[in-house]
Design a protein around this motif. Structure first.
Motif, mmCIF file in Angstrom:
data_model
loop_
_atom_site.group_PDB
_atom_site.id
_atom_site.type_symbol
_atom_site.label_atom_id
_atom_site.label_comp_id
_atom_site.label_asym_id
_atom_site.label_seq_id
_atom_site.Cartn_x
_atom_site.Cartn_y
_atom_site.Cartn_z
ATOM 1 N N MET A 150 0.836 -1.207 0.000
ATOM 2 C CA MET A 150 0.000 0.000 0.000
ATOM 3 C C MET A 150 0.872 1.258 0.000
ATOM 4 S SD MET A 150 -2.930 -1.296 2.642
ATOM 5 C CE MET A 150 -4.505 -0.728 2.024
ATOM 6 N N ALA A 151 1.968 1.225 0.736
ATOM 7 C CA ALA A 151 2.874 2.383 0.780
ATOM 8 C C ALA A 151 3.514 2.623 -0.590
ATOM 9 C CB ALA A 151 3.945 2.166 1.850
ATOM 10 N N LEU A 152 3.879 1.561 -1.291
ATOM 11 C CA LEU A 152 4.443 1.708 -2.640
ATOM 12 C C LEU A 152 3.439 2.367 -3.583
ATOM 13 C CD1 LEU A 152 6.289 -1.710 -3.020
ATOM 14 C CD2 LEU A 152 7.359 0.558 -2.979
ATOM 15 N N HIS A 167 -9.884 5.797 -2.088
ATOM 16 C CA HIS A 167 -9.639 4.794 -1.053
ATOM 17 C C HIS A 167 -9.197 3.492 -1.712
ATOM 18 C CE1 HIS A 167 -12.349 7.684 0.829
ATOM 19 N NE2 HIS A 167 -11.858 7.282 1.995
ATOM 20 N N PHE A 168 -8.694 2.586 -0.890
ATOM 21 C CA PHE A 168 -8.358 1.261 -1.389
ATOM 22 C C PHE A 168 -8.289 0.271 -0.245
ATOM 23 C CE2 PHE A 168 -3.352 1.496 -1.460
ATOM 24 C CZ PHE A 168 -3.318 2.150 -0.261
ATOM 25 N N THR A 199 -4.793 -9.271 -3.954
ATOM 26 C CA THR A 199 -5.975 -8.600 -4.488
ATOM 27 C C THR A 199 -5.973 -7.179 -3.930
ATOM 28 O OG1 THR A 199 -7.257 -10.654 -4.624
ATOM 29 C CG2 THR A 199 -8.499 -8.585 -4.665
ATOM 30 N N ASN A 200 -6.039 -6.214 -4.848
ATOM 31 C CA ASN A 200 -6.009 -4.793 -4.513
ATOM 32 C C ASN A 200 -7.249 -4.156 -5.141
ATOM 33 O OD1 ASN A 200 -3.739 -2.084 -5.434
ATOM 34 N ND2 ASN A 200 -5.164 -2.198 -3.754
ATOM 35 N N ILE A 201 -8.142 -3.629 -4.306
ATOM 36 C CA ILE A 201 -9.373 -3.011 -4.795
ATOM 37 C C ILE A 201 -9.303 -1.507 -4.561
ATOM 38 C CG2 ILE A 201 -11.883 -2.898 -4.573
ATOM 39 C CD1 ILE A 201 -11.841 -5.829 -3.692
ATOM 40 N N PHE A 202 -9.596 -0.756 -5.612
ATOM 41 C CA PHE A 202 -9.588 0.699 -5.590
ATOM 42 C C PHE A 202 -11.021 1.204 -5.578
ATOM 43 C CE2 PHE A 202 -5.818 -0.807 -7.699
ATOM 44 C CZ PHE A 202 -4.809 -0.044 -7.144
ATOM 45 N N THR A 260 7.029 -12.672 -4.457
ATOM 46 C CA THR A 260 7.472 -12.859 -3.075
ATOM 47 C C THR A 260 7.628 -11.543 -2.330
ATOM 48 O OG1 THR A 260 9.774 -12.927 -3.808
ATOM 49 C CG2 THR A 260 8.622 -15.044 -3.566
ATOM 50 N N THR A 261 7.726 -10.430 -3.086
ATOM 51 C CA THR A 261 7.913 -9.131 -2.443
ATOM 52 C C THR A 261 6.844 -8.141 -2.899
ATOM 53 O OG1 THR A 261 9.342 -8.239 -4.190
ATOM 54 C CG2 THR A 261 10.423 -9.487 -2.403
ATOM 55 N N ALA A 262 6.618 -7.142 -2.076
ATOM 56 C CA ALA A 262 5.685 -6.068 -2.433
ATOM 57 C C ALA A 262 6.168 -5.357 -3.690
ATOM 58 C CB ALA A 262 5.566 -5.078 -1.271
ATOM 59 N N LYS A 263 7.468 -5.107 -3.768
ATOM 60 C CA LYS A 263 8.040 -4.416 -4.921
ATOM 61 C C LYS A 263 7.845 -5.229 -6.202
ATOM 62 C CE LYS A 263 11.219 -1.237 -6.499
ATOM 63 N NZ LYS A 263 10.628 -0.823 -7.745
ATOM 64 N N GLY A 264 7.966 -6.533 -6.111
ATOM 65 C CA GLY A 264 7.767 -7.382 -7.291
ATOM 66 C C GLY A 264 6.351 -7.268 -7.834
#
Length: 166
Positions: free
Chosen positions: A50-52, A143-144, A160-163, A118-122
């Motif tokens: 989320m921070a990225l 929001h998300f 899963t990322n919902i906007f 395996t990583t958030a950055k990936g």
């Protein structure tokens, strides 16, 4: 005697119609309120992802998105569905978005998914390299929510990322 019976039937008929309409009208005015999940326990990986997303949005002049626990819960449900069914897809997105629209008053909902990073950055980099996923990250949202779950059988992660725009 027939006039009395007829009068009784007519009055009974109107009472039945009036009662049925009143009951129906009352139920439409008081739709069932959807439960909203208020508590969600974010993992460090979820918070990093989320921070990225927010760092990128702010770096290009967009608003940072506020997290909503209910949206993260709906994201988690989808991760669990994908794990249980051994799939990576957007199945039931319409139901998820309708729930969020009704429960939170959202005007717009979109979704990104990712698998086996395996990583958030990936996962973030993969979304940014996809025009449709990037469009969601950079979209007109307020929001998300996000969930990342690991398949206990093979250790692979589902994102899963919902906007949401409220």
């Amino acid at each position: 005697m027939n006039a009395k019976l007829l009068r009784f039937l007519v009055i009974g008929f109107f009472l039945m119609i009036f009662t049925a309409c009143t009951s129906e009208d009352n139920s439409s005015d008081t739709e069932a309120i959807l439960p909203i999940v208020k508590v969600y326990d974010y993992s460090p990986l979820e918070l990093e992802t989320m921070a990225l997303i927010n760092s990128h949005r702010v770096s290009i002049g967009l608003n940072a998105l506020e997290k909503i626990n209910h949206v993260s819960y709906k994201s988690e449900e989808h991760d669990e569905y994908m794990i249980a069914n051994n799939v990576v897809n957007h199945d039931d997105f319409v139901a998820r978005s309708e729930n969020i629209i009704k429960a939170l008053g959202a005007s717009r909902v979109s979704e990104n998914i990712a698998y086996n990073y395996t990583t958030a950055k990936g996962a973030f980099d993969a979304w940014m390299n996809s025009p449709d996923h990037r469009q969601n990250i950079e979209g007109n949202f307020t929001h998300f929510g996000l969930a990342i779950r690991e398949n206990p059988v093979n250790g692979r992660k589902y994102y899963t990322n919902i906007f949401v725009k409220i």
